[in-house]
Every structure is written in C-alpha cells, then in structure tokens.
Write an enzyme that holds these catalytic residues in place. Sequence first.
Site, PDB file in Angstrom:
ATOM      1  N   GLU A 154      -9.410   7.145   3.516  1.00 30.52           N
ATOM      2  CA  GLU A 154      -9.656   5.868   4.188  1.00 30.52           C
ATOM      3  C   GLU A 154      -9.096   5.859   5.607  1.00 30.52           C
ATOM      4  OE1 GLU A 154      -8.221   2.613   1.776  1.00 30.52           O
ATOM      5  OE2 GLU A 154      -9.788   2.882   0.267  1.00 30.52           O
ATOM      6  N   GLU A 158     -13.987   5.406  -4.552  1.00 28.84           N
ATOM      7  CA  GLU A 158     -12.852   4.578  -4.972  1.00 28.84           C
ATOM      8  C   GLU A 158     -13.274   3.118  -4.965  1.00 28.84           C
ATOM      9  OE1 GLU A 158      -8.909   5.225  -3.034  1.00 28.84           O
ATOM     10  OE2 GLU A 158      -8.812   3.040  -3.009  1.00 28.84           O
TER      11      GLU A 158
HETATM   12  C1  DCB Z   1      -6.890   1.744  -0.750  1.00 23.05           C
HETATM   13  C2  DCB Z   1      -6.213   3.092  -0.844  1.00 23.05           C
HETATM   14  C3  DCB Z   1      -5.341   3.241  -2.067  1.00 23.05           C
HETATM   15  C4  DCB Z   1      -4.718   1.925  -2.398  1.00 23.05           C
HETATM   16  C5  DCB Z   1      -5.852   1.023  -2.823  1.00 23.05           C
HETATM   17  C6  DCB Z   1      -5.400  -0.383  -3.137  1.00 23.05           C
HETATM   18  O1  DCB Z   1      -6.271   1.022   0.282  1.00 23.05           O
HETATM   19  F1  DCB Z   1      -7.090   4.126  -0.790  1.00 23.05           F
HETATM   20  O2  DCB Z   1      -4.390   4.254  -1.842  1.00 23.05           O
HETATM   21  O3  DCB Z   1      -3.798   2.073  -3.464  1.00 23.05           O
HETATM   22  O4  DCB Z   1      -6.890   0.963  -1.877  1.00 23.05           O
HETATM   23  O5  DCB Z   1      -4.772  -0.961  -2.059  1.00 23.05           O
HETATM   24  C7  DCB Z   1      -2.548   1.454  -3.308  1.00 23.05           C
HETATM   25  C8  DCB Z   1      -1.877   1.475  -4.656  1.00 23.05           C
HETATM   26  C9  DCB Z   1      -0.457   1.001  -4.543  1.00 23.05           C
HETATM   27  C10 DCB Z   1       0.270   1.792  -3.482  1.00 23.05           C
HETATM   28  C11 DCB Z   1      -0.496   1.715  -2.172  1.00 23.05           C
HETATM   29  C12 DCB Z   1       0.131   2.548  -1.060  1.00 23.05           C
HETATM   30  O6  DCB Z   1      -2.630   0.719  -5.567  1.00 23.05           O
HETATM   31  O7  DCB Z   1       0.186   1.140  -5.792  1.00 23.05           O
HETATM   32  O8  DCB Z   1       1.565   1.269  -3.313  1.00 23.05           O
HETATM   33  O9  DCB Z   1      -1.811   2.202  -2.375  1.00 23.05           O
HETATM   34  O10 DCB Z   1       0.140   3.894  -1.404  1.00 23.05           O
HETATM   35  C13 DCB Z   1      -6.890  -0.076   0.879  1.00 23.05           C
HETATM   36  C14 DCB Z   1      -8.220  -0.354   0.721  1.00 23.05           C
HETATM   37  C15 DCB Z   1      -8.813  -1.429   1.364  1.00 23.05           C
HETATM   38  C16 DCB Z   1      -8.055  -2.240   2.184  1.00 23.05           C
HETATM   39  C17 DCB Z   1      -6.696  -1.981   2.348  1.00 23.05           C
HETATM   40  C18 DCB Z   1      -6.115  -0.902   1.695  1.00 23.05           C
HETATM   41  N1  DCB Z   1      -8.625  -3.348   2.841  1.00 23.05           N
HETATM   42  N2  DCB Z   1      -4.717  -0.672   1.888  1.00 23.05           N
HETATM   43  O11 DCB Z   1      -9.828  -3.543   2.747  1.00 23.05           O
HETATM   44  O12 DCB Z   1      -7.889  -4.114   3.497  1.00 23.05           O
HETATM   45  O13 DCB Z   1      -4.109  -1.395   2.695  1.00 23.05           O
HETATM   46  O14 DCB Z   1      -4.106   0.220   1.282  1.00 23.05           O
END
Ligand code: DCB
Length: 519
Positions: free
Chosen positions: A360, A447
């Site tokens: 991402e 994902e």
């Molecule tokens: C993505 C990432 C993934 C993340 C998930 C959920 O990030 F590819 O790594 O996973 O979506 O946010 C989260 C885990 C947490 C962990 C965190 C940091 O679930 O347990 O603490 O990663 O490693 C996204 C996807 C979309 C958006 C933002 C994020 N968005 N983000 O659209 O704003 O900020 O991580």
Amino acid sequence: MKRTVWRALGALLAAVVLLGALPLSAGAFADVEAGAWYADAINEMAGEGYLLGYPDGLFRPGEAVSIGQFLTIAGRCAGVSPGAGQTPHWAAGWVQAALDRGWVDWDECPPTGERFDEAVTRQVAVKALMRALLPDVRGDYSTESPKIKDFGELDGRYYESTFAAYAAGVVVGHGDGAFRPLGHLTRGEACLLIQRALKLSGGGANPPGPGVPDVPDGPMEAIKGGASENGWLQVKGTQLCNEMGQPVVLHGMSSHGIQWFPEFVGGQAIKNTAGYGANLFRVAMYTAEDGYLSQPEKMEKRAVEAVDAAIAQDMYVILDWHILFDGNPMDHVEEAEDFFGRMAQRYKDTPNVLYEICNEPNGNVSWQGDVKPYAQRVVKAIRAHSKGLVLVGSPTWSQDIHLAAQDPVEGEGILYTLHFYAGTHGQALRDRIDGAMAKGLPVFISEWGTSRADGSGGVFLDEAAVWLDFLEERGISWANWSLCGKNETSAALKIGTPTDRAWGWEDLTESGRFVFGRF
Ligand code: DCB
C-alpha cells in the site's frame, strides 16, 4: 421398552409436524428431490448447518457414506471441535475427535487416513452415532436381539450400541427385519439415522453453522481450484485465467504481519484455511515495523517457509512486500529488486507463487513519479527468472487504480491490486473498479477487511456481502485481512486460538465465520 419406542416415534412425529409448519426452502441440493424419503432429513440438517454436501452443490444421497463423512457429521452434531489430525486429509481432525472420545477404535478407523474414504459399515456407524449423541441409552439383550433377524451376523463387540439404537428407535430395521451389520449406508440413510439420534438427544438447538464441507472432491493435496489443477496463471483481458486459458477465481486469507504472528503462517494454520475451501494464501511480509528491512534473513526464511507450506496444500500463494509506514516504495527499490529477484529464481518452476511488490503506497507518493517506475524495475527483476504473476499497488493505500488504468506498467502477467475495508469504503471504490476494468485493467483484491480501514470497528457484514457479490459477478479474486487472533475485529480467529490443530466454527470470530463461509 415399548415406551421408549413410542417416545422415539413421538419425537419423530413432532419433528415431522414441526417441519411441515416451517416454510420449506427450495431444498439445498439439486439432486435431493422433494418428496424423497430422505429429503426432509437432508434439507433440515443442511438448513441447520450440519451438512454441507459436495462443493459442486450436489448431495449424492444414493452414494455410500464414508467413515470420514459419517464421523464429521456426527462430530458436528455432537458439537465437538476437530482434533489435531495426523494427515492432511480433510476429515483427519474429525476422525481424531471421534477416536479421542472413543466413538470409534483405532482398528475401525486408524488416524493414519488410509481408510477415511472407505464406506462405513452399519455396525460401526451405529456404534459411533450412539456413543456421540446418546451415550446413556441402553437396550437389553432379551428385548432387542429378537428384533434383529440376522442377529447371528452381529459381532459381540457391537451388541451394546446396536441394542441401544434399537431401543431408542434410532434404527428401526429393514422391512425384512435384518440389520446387515456389515452392509453400508447411503448418504441419505445416514442422514436420517443421524437426525433421529440428534433429535432424541435434544440437540439441534445450537447448530454449528457451516464448517469444513463434509465431502470435498478429494484430499486436500488436490483442493478444488488449486495449482495442480490450474497450473501457471495468466491474464486474458481483465480476467485471471489458468494455464488452459479458462477463468479462475482465487479466494483465501492474508496473514497478519509475519514478524508478529509466526504461528499463523505455520503449516497447520494454512492447511486449516484450505480445509474450509481456500485456494489462496497471502504472506504479508512487512518491510518496516520490525519487518524485512531490519531483520532480512529472519523474515525471508519465515516468508519462504510460509510460501512452502501453502504450496504443500496445492494453494496459490502471494508473496507480499508489505510497505505501510514506509509509504513510498521507491525508498527501498534496491532491496525489493534483490528480494524479488531471488524469490523469482527460487520459485521459477513453481506455478503457485504470485509476487505482490508493494502492498500500500501512501502519503506523499505519485503513480507516475514513484509507483510505476518502481514497478517497472521490480517487474524486470522478476521477469529475469519467472513468468509468475505480479500484483502492483497504487497510491492512497492501493485505491488509486484509476491512475494505473490511465498509464499501466509495461509487460505481461500484471494485475493491479485494490484494497478495501467494508466499514470505510463503498460504492465509490466499486465504481472505480468498473471504470478501470472498462479501460482494460485487470484487478485483484489482495487485501480487504470486514472492519474499518484501521483494522477494527464493526464488523460490517452487510457491506462486506455487497462487496463480495460485486467481486463474484466480475470474477475478481480476493484475500481477506487477516488470519490471526489479534484483538481487532478484522481478525478471523478468536484470541488465543491454538494453531496446532484444525479449527471448528466456534474458533472463528464473526469476521472469520463470514469469510470462511464464502471460500
Ligand atoms: C492496511 C494495511 C494493513 C493494515 C490494514 C488495516 O492499511 F495494509 O497492514 O493492518 O489495512 O488497517 C493493520 C493491522 C493492525 C496493525 C496495523 C499497522 O490490522 O493490527 O497494527 O496494520 O501495522 C490501511 C488501509 C487503508 C487505509 C489505511 C490503512 N485507509 N492504514 O484507507 O485509510 O492506515 O494502515
């Protein structure tokens, strides 16, 4: 004794009346004709989640029921969890659960698997069923044995359970009064027997929901839609296709960060998802946050082991360079070229592996200035060795596929990832997929989550269902975030779920049940 029979009949009658009062669904299986003597039992048990039938939607009621099938359904009805199976066979965990509880003995069904697909004999089936569901029922010799015309053929070892089954009315005998202890049961008959025992046991109020299909097409080494069936994948137009050029769809789980949850990329955990029908697994190797960049050897070894574990299950597997806090892939393009070059060489003869080169991109990053030039370089490093498919992300956490559609990466075998979270992203992003596909861009959902974009909140199952239906209509493949037991709603397993045994429905979270049910 007469009393018991009447009580059993009464229970059956009540069940029939109850059934009649229910709006009978069209029937779960195309080959179970309404009005057939076993149809109500099959439809009702399927409706409650005890039966899943074959993956092709048929039930095959006239086929002999195997030991593995019978013990699986009995186990579900008894509400137990599968045990730690000793073979990759889909029924191994359920057979183990039956062995652990003494429903069957080792010589009747060894845990080593070679007899799981054999037709079960009636005496063994009845013994297992009575022990599983009605362990306290007894029948006495003098009352029950005269009912069994071919009593002489019954091995003394099965007296107790067979008498109990007659006494309870679970077995009512053939028209000719024979039990045929060494004969077999059809799947339709088995269903009727099990349902009778289930009702007499007072069970049925708390069905387990769908779980591992009782009868996949074959052992899990050859799962449906796996690599041995489909070979090297290719892209035709916007559609993912197999080596023969036929459309294929991949469904499965993404790991969480492998630096944090190594146990969920072990062989048993990955196999468990295959057991529920997944033909895809994604290995999320973070680059930052204690990932590959700070401990490359350790993380690479772990990633390779996970990839190999998925290959051992005949699954397709995504090797994911999981950039996140490091939002611009160009910052570590050399490490990526090096890593993917090595991996492509390692797996150059293995059709299972897909290469996701930048999870991402986010923050101050552009398609034309950063992500596309990065992709060109890494694609080149991969293509030096392998024709495996490459998945390319885009800015805004892999949501900007419209930018990629205007200016795609050069080369063959490239798909573009779109990531969504059902609690955050909706119709606007779906429209973006249609727009990109109309321009000829192949899309892959490497994902997605049932939660909000931060991995928690919800779960948003109605929204997720709209998404999955949309993807299904378009033949788009997906991997769900994530296979772990972390305390966040997107996690598929409950906190503390062991990873060294098969998983039952009760091990899964709300999200996990929804997702596993859609494989
Ligand atoms: C993505 C990432 C993934 C993340 C998930 C959920 O990030 F590819 O790594 O996973 O979506 O946010 C989260 C885990 C947490 C962990 C965190 C940091 O679930 O347990 O603490 O990663 O490693 C996204 C996807 C979309 C958006 C933002 C994020 N968005 N983000 O659209 O704003 O900020 O991580």
